[in-house]
Design an enzyme around this catalytic site. Structure first.
Site, mmCIF file in Angstrom:
data_model
loop_
_atom_site.group_PDB
_atom_site.id
_atom_site.type_symbol
_atom_site.label_atom_id
_atom_site.label_comp_id
_atom_site.label_asym_id
_atom_site.label_seq_id
_atom_site.Cartn_x
_atom_site.Cartn_y
_atom_site.Cartn_z
ATOM 1 N N CYS A 131 0.841 -1.203 0.000
ATOM 2 C CA CYS A 131 0.000 0.000 0.000
ATOM 3 C C CYS A 131 0.871 1.246 0.000
ATOM 4 C CB CYS A 131 -0.926 -0.029 1.218
ATOM 5 S SG CYS A 131 -1.877 1.479 1.437
ATOM 6 N N CYS A 134 -0.166 4.087 2.266
ATOM 7 C CA CYS A 134 0.162 3.873 3.681
ATOM 8 C C CYS A 134 1.658 4.055 3.957
ATOM 9 C CB CYS A 134 -0.193 2.449 4.126
ATOM 10 S SG CYS A 134 -1.751 1.803 3.534
ATOM 11 N N ASP A 135 2.500 3.517 3.103
ATOM 12 C CA ASP A 135 3.898 3.330 3.491
ATOM 13 C C ASP A 135 4.952 4.066 2.658
ATOM 14 O OD1 ASP A 135 3.151 1.644 5.597
ATOM 15 O OD2 ASP A 135 2.966 -0.069 4.263
#
Ligand code: NAP
Length: 306
Positions: A131, A134-135
């Site tokens: 993701c 997200c990261d």
């Protein structure tokens, strides 16, 4: 006979549990084996409103669980193995045990498709991610690889160019599956390189972090190595809906069909989150859908028609 069973304990299921519990429905949450859903696979969640400093995925899941418990939600570990309509109610089998319910919210989520190689497991969250939203921020100023050729691979690559130094997309064929407009944006972006006809055979690392990948040319069979700081897999998602096949209407790829009020083909059965959403797939959108499904379930149980 349970009034309401919520199947799944990611953001959709937990939010549905908070709303349903506050409405005095005493929901039973069948929380799966990997409780917390995809949040448990992320590190820091920086885009969930209300947490300006960020919050870890597991901590956010735990807080939601506590909030649901505070209002009377009950939790049961285990996966749903079967789901069938039984007159005007539904029967679930959870780890061999039968549970009957008047109403159900399916919030079983989706799992990122993985390549199926040992080394991606070893470096999961240590440089292998699924993701970018997200990261990606953890790789600000660094070089990353994206695997895949669809809209997600292109969109995630474009998003990451705002943060990272370079993105290399590795795709198994010689052309993208992604929409034309997305392809054009990728080709026009000087920070993105593409490596065609290549399969990632191994993620390389020093035991603590990713340092590169070994790739194989699908035409010549030749292998080579590329240096990188992270590998983002964007090769699609698989909804966790196998237990509902035959009972619920689904799209070809397994996503549960739900209308704008999250109603499935069965009365009193609602779907929320990534098991029926292949577009947004965010913690906050799953939470919103969980809320909607709980409100719909409450109206259904009260016999309120709208
Ligand atoms: P997708 O369209 O299914 O694409 C997956 C990509 O990964 C394909 O290029 C596929 O290669 C590759 N792939 C699959 N399995 C692989 C494997 N084992 N090894 C290597 N490569 C593999 O998935 P997606 O990109 O996540 O998109 C899902 C849906 O959401 C699509 O309908 C998409 O249009 C939509 N979406 C839309 C947007 C947007 O419009 N902004 C953004 C994201 C997603 P092949 O091409 O060779 O099959």
């Amino acid at each position: 006979m349970e009034k309401l069973v919520i199947i799944g304990s990611g953001m959709a299921g937990l939010t549905a549990a908070i709303y349903a519990a506050r409405a005095n429905l005493h929901p039973l949450v069948v929380s799966g084996k990997a409780e917390g859903g995809q949040l448990m696979l992320t590190t820091v969640v920086e885009n969930y409103p209300g947490f300006p400093e960020g919050i870890t995925g597991p901590e956010l899941a735990e807080k939601c669980r506590q909030q649901a418990k505070r209002f009377g939600a009950r939790f049961k570990d285990g996966n749903v193995e079967a789901f069938t309509a039984k007159g005007s109610s539904y029967e679930l089998v959870v780890e061999g045990e039968k549970i009957e319910a008047k109403c159900a919210i399916i919030a079983t989520g989706a799992s990122a498709r993985m390549l199926g190689i040992e080394s991606e497991k070893k470096y999961f969250n240590l440089g292998v991610h699924t993701c970018a939203t997200c990261d990606a921020a953890f790789y600000t100023g660094k070089d990353v690889i994206v695997v895949g050729g669809g809209d997600s691979a292109c969109e995630e690559s474009l998003f990451m160019t705002k943060l990272v130094s370079s993105v290399t997309i590795i795709h198994r064929r010689s052309g993208f599956r992604a929409s034309k407009v997305m392809q054009e944006r990728v080709f026009a972006n000087s920070k993105i390189k593409t490596v065609w006809n290549s399969a990632v055979e191994e993620v390389l690392g020093d035991g603590k972090k990713v340092t590169g990948v070994k790739i194989k040319d699908t035409n010549s069979g030749k292998t080579s190595e590329l240096k990188t700081d992270a590998v983002f897999l964007a090769i699609g998602h698989v909804p966790n809906t196998a237990a509902f096949k035959g009972a619920l209407s689904m799209e070809e790829n397994g996503y549960i069909k739900a209308d704008s009020r999250l109603r499935t083909n069965l009365p009193g059965v609602f779907a929320a989150g990534d098991c029926c959403d292949k577009i947004y797939r965010q913690a906050i959108t799953a939470a919103g859908m969980g809320c909607m499904a709980a409100l719909e379930a409450e109206r259904y149980l009260e016999g309120v028609q709208r």
